[in-house]
Design an enzyme around this catalytic site. Sequence first.
Site, PDB file in Angstrom:
ATOM      1  N   ALA A  15      41.661  79.806 -69.444  1.00 28.29           N
ATOM      2  CA  ALA A  15      42.336  81.030 -69.892  1.00 28.29           C
ATOM      3  C   ALA A  15      43.829  80.850 -70.146  1.00 28.29           C
ATOM      4  CB  ALA A  15      42.119  82.140 -68.861  1.00 28.29           C
ATOM      5  N   ARG A  20      53.855  74.915 -72.552  1.00 28.33           N
ATOM      6  CA  ARG A  20      54.584  73.663 -72.782  1.00 28.33           C
ATOM      7  C   ARG A  20      54.097  72.909 -74.024  1.00 28.33           C
ATOM      8  NH1 ARG A  20      53.793  71.535 -66.801  1.00 28.33           N
ATOM      9  NH2 ARG A  20      52.198  73.145 -66.904  1.00 28.33           N
ATOM     10  N   GLY A  83      45.925  83.575 -61.742  1.00 24.46           N
ATOM     11  CA  GLY A  83      45.748  82.378 -60.921  1.00 24.46           C
ATOM     12  C   GLY A  83      44.348  81.802 -61.009  1.00 24.46           C
ATOM     13  N   GLY A 106      39.667  73.300 -68.116  1.00 25.01           N
ATOM     14  CA  GLY A 106      39.608  73.073 -69.565  1.00 25.01           C
ATOM     15  C   GLY A 106      40.663  72.108 -70.070  1.00 25.01           C
ATOM     16  N   ASP A 107      41.662  71.824 -69.246  1.00 24.70           N
ATOM     17  CA  ASP A 107      42.727  70.920 -69.706  1.00 24.70           C
ATOM     18  C   ASP A 107      42.666  69.560 -69.016  1.00 24.70           C
ATOM     19  OD1 ASP A 107      43.556  71.738 -67.201  1.00 24.70           O
ATOM     20  OD2 ASP A 107      45.621  72.186 -67.787  1.00 24.70           O
ATOM     21  N   SER A 408      32.237  49.587-120.513  1.00 18.80           N
ATOM     22  CA  SER A 408      33.477  50.094-119.930  1.00 18.80           C
ATOM     23  C   SER A 408      33.976  51.327-120.661  1.00 18.80           C
ATOM     24  CB  SER A 408      34.557  49.015-119.990  1.00 18.80           C
ATOM     25  OG  SER A 408      34.174  47.948-119.174  1.00 18.80           O
TER      26      SER A 408
HETATM   27  C1  UD1 Z   1      46.104  73.331 -60.473  1.00 15.57           C
HETATM   28  C2  UD1 Z   1      45.859  73.318 -58.960  1.00 15.57           C
HETATM   29  C3  UD1 Z   1      46.507  72.102 -58.353  1.00 15.57           C
HETATM   30  C4  UD1 Z   1      45.980  70.862 -59.006  1.00 15.57           C
HETATM   31  C5  UD1 Z   1      46.128  70.917 -60.508  1.00 15.57           C
HETATM   32  C6  UD1 Z   1      45.365  69.789 -61.148  1.00 15.57           C
HETATM   33  C7  UD1 Z   1      45.714  75.652 -58.227  1.00 15.57           C
HETATM   34  C8  UD1 Z   1      46.425  76.769 -57.585  1.00 15.57           C
HETATM   35  N1  UD1 Z   1      46.396  74.523 -58.381  1.00 15.57           N
HETATM   36  O1  UD1 Z   1      47.502  73.464 -60.673  1.00 15.57           O
HETATM   37  O2  UD1 Z   1      46.248  72.046 -56.964  1.00 15.57           O
HETATM   38  O3  UD1 Z   1      46.650  69.711 -58.495  1.00 15.57           O
HETATM   39  O4  UD1 Z   1      45.580  72.130 -61.036  1.00 15.57           O
HETATM   40  O5  UD1 Z   1      45.516  69.761 -62.534  1.00 15.57           O
HETATM   41  O6  UD1 Z   1      44.548  75.781 -58.540  1.00 15.57           O
HETATM   42  N2  UD1 Z   1      43.774  79.000 -65.475  1.00 15.57           N
HETATM   43  C9  UD1 Z   1      43.050  80.131 -65.789  1.00 15.57           C
HETATM   44  N3  UD1 Z   1      43.454  81.331 -65.320  1.00 15.57           N
HETATM   45  C10 UD1 Z   1      44.538  81.476 -64.525  1.00 15.57           C
HETATM   46  C11 UD1 Z   1      45.290  80.321 -64.197  1.00 15.57           C
HETATM   47  C12 UD1 Z   1      44.881  79.091 -64.689  1.00 15.57           C
HETATM   48  O7  UD1 Z   1      42.044  80.043 -66.492  1.00 15.57           O
HETATM   49  O8  UD1 Z   1      44.824  82.596 -64.133  1.00 15.57           O
HETATM   50  C13 UD1 Z   1      43.337  77.694 -66.002  1.00 15.57           C
HETATM   51  C14 UD1 Z   1      44.345  77.038 -66.894  1.00 15.57           C
HETATM   52  O9  UD1 Z   1      44.098  77.391 -68.246  1.00 15.57           O
HETATM   53  C15 UD1 Z   1      44.074  75.562 -66.670  1.00 15.57           C
HETATM   54  C16 UD1 Z   1      43.598  75.513 -65.218  1.00 15.57           C
HETATM   55  O10 UD1 Z   1      43.168  76.828 -64.902  1.00 15.57           O
HETATM   56  O11 UD1 Z   1      43.044  75.072 -67.481  1.00 15.57           O
HETATM   57  C17 UD1 Z   1      44.688  75.056 -64.249  1.00 15.57           C
HETATM   58  O12 UD1 Z   1      45.755  75.958 -64.276  1.00 15.57           O
HETATM   59  P1  UD1 Z   1      47.240  75.464 -64.201  1.00 15.57           P
HETATM   60  O13 UD1 Z   1      48.132  76.656 -64.224  1.00 15.57           O
HETATM   61  O14 UD1 Z   1      47.489  74.394 -65.174  1.00 15.57           O
HETATM   62  O15 UD1 Z   1      47.247  74.900 -62.687  1.00 15.57           O
HETATM   63  P2  UD1 Z   1      48.188  73.780 -62.130  1.00 15.57           P
HETATM   64  O16 UD1 Z   1      49.508  74.370 -61.831  1.00 15.57           O
HETATM   65  O17 UD1 Z   1      48.118  72.596 -62.986  1.00 15.57           O
HETATM   66 CA    CA Z   2      47.385  72.007 -65.257  1.00 10.18          CA
END
Ligand code: UD1
Ligand code: CA
Length: 458
Positions: A15, A20, A83, A106-107, A408
Site C-alpha cells: 500500500a 523516495r 503501519g 511488495g518491495d 532486386s
Molecule cells: C519494515 C519493518 C522493519 C523491517 C523492514 C524490512 C515494520 C514496522 N518494520 O520497515 O522491521 O526491517 O520492513 O524491509 O514492519 N506498507 C503498507 N501499509 C502501511 C505501511 C507499509 O502496505 O501502512 C507496506 C509498504 O508498502 C511496504 C511494506 O509495507 O511494501 C514495508 O513498509 P515500509 O514503510 O517500507 O517499512 P520499513 O520502514 O521498511
Molecule cells: Ca521498506
Amino acid sequence: MTPKRKPLSVVILAAGQGKRMKSDLPKVLQPLAGHPLLAHVLDAAGALKPAMIHVVYGHGGEQVRLAVRAPNLRWVLQAEQLGTGHAVQRAMPGIPDDHDVLVLYGDVPLIRAASLCELLALAGPNSMGLLTAMFDDPTGYGRVVRGARGQVLRVVEQKDCSARELKIRECNTGVLAVPAKLLKRWLAKLKPANAQREYYLTDIIAMAAKDKIRVVPLAATTSSEALGVNDKMQLAALEGEYRRQRALELMQAGVTVIDPARLDVRGAVTCGRDVVLDVNVVLEGPVQLGDGVRVGANCVLSQVQVGRGTHIKPNCVIERAEIGAHCEIGPFSRVRPETTLHDNVHIGNFVEVKKSEIGAGSKANHLSYIGDTLVGTGVNVGAGSVTCNYDGANKWRTEIGDGVFIGSGTMMVAPVKIGAGATIGAGSTITKDAPPGQLTLERSVQRTVEHWQRPVKK
Ligand code: UD1
Ligand code: CA
C-alpha cells in the site's frame, strides 16, 4: 515428500507510496527486469500454491490492481497507511482461523520461494518463523533483539532503537510465517506507541515471546533476497543482482556467456547444449534457444523460440517470433511479431519481416521489407525488394510460391500472388498476379540520349 501443511494465506503489503522513488508510478509497480516489483513477489508467493493471496493496496489504487494478475488473488484496500500491522489487520477478516499466514512485502522482490517454504515449516501451534538477515549496514531495518539464551525477544525499529540496539546487525526482513489464530489475537492488541505513531507488525514478536510462542529465526541464504527497494539506487542494485543470478543459472546449465555482466535475462529463458551468448544481449522471456544456437553482440530477443544451430548475428531485434533450425539472421535484422521462419532461412542486413511465414531454405539477404506475406520454400528475395502491404487504410497479403526468384528492387503491391517457380525481373512494380514458372517484369524502356553533355559550372 513435503509434509502435510495447513492451508496457506499469503498477505503481501503493497500500500505504500514510495516517496523516495520520486516517481508518479507507485513503488510496487516500479519495474525490475521489465516486470513490476509486485509481480516478482506474486511469483514467489504463487510457487507455494497458497489457498489465497491477499494483496493490501492503497497508493496507486486501480493502477496497481490492473498491473498484475495471479490466481487466487484478493485485493484488500488500506485507504490510509497507518503501519505494517494495520495493513495486515485489514486482510485478516478474509483469512480463516485454521490457515497459516505468510507475510511478504511488495518491495522485497528477490525473495526466494525455497526460503519461504523453509520458513513456513517453522510455523506451528506454538511457534512462528521469522526471516532475518545480517546486513553490514543495518540502517533503516528493524533489529532482532535476543535474550541471554539466544531466544528472540522482540524486534525494534531503527527509529525506536537505543544506542546499543543500533549496533545489532541481525535484521528483521519483515517476512514471517504464523498461524492465523495467533496473528489475529496479537494484531488486535497493537498500539501505535512508538516514534512513528504507526501500528507496527513487528510488535507481535514481543507479544509472541510473552505468550510463550517460540519465535524461530531463519537466516536468509543471500542478503539480496531480503533487500527492500526504496529508491532508484536500490532498484538498480537489485537489477544488477537479478542479472547476476540469471546469468549464473544459465552458465550452470552449460551456456557460454561471454560476459555475464553484459547479459540481461528477464523472465524464463531455456537453452539447449552449447548455446553461446555474446555481449549486450537482452533476452525477455519466454525465450527458448535450441542446441548450438549462437546469439551475437547487441541483440534483443523477446518471446522468441529458436531452433538448433541457428546463428543470430550482431545487432538484431527479434520479437514474438518462431525461428527454425540452422537459420542465419542478421547482422542488423528486425523480425517482428507473428513471424515464423522455417529451417535454413537466411535473413540479412536491414531486412524487416513482420507477420509473415517464410518457408525452408528461403533467403532475403539485403535491405527488404516482408510484411503480411506467405513465402514458400527455396525463394530468393533480391536486395531492396518490398511487399507494399499497406494502402494507407488497410493491410493486404502477398503470397510468394515455392522456388520463386524476386529480382532486386521489386515492389509487390498487395494483394498479389507470385506463382511457384516464377522469376520477377529486377526493378519491377508488380501489381497483378504473376503466373508460375515464367519471367514477369515491368520496366520502362531504357534509352540513351545522344550528344547530351553535362552542364558546366558558371
Ligand atoms: C519494515 C519493518 C522493519 C523491517 C523492514 C524490512 C515494520 C514496522 N518494520 O520497515 O522491521 O526491517 O520492513 O524491509 O514492519 N506498507 C503498507 N501499509 C502501511 C505501511 C507499509 O502496505 O501502512 C507496506 C509498504 O508498502 C511496504 C511494506 O509495507 O511494501 C514495508 O513498509 P515500509 O514503510 O517500507 O517499512 P520499513 O520502514 O521498511
Ligand atoms: Ca521498506
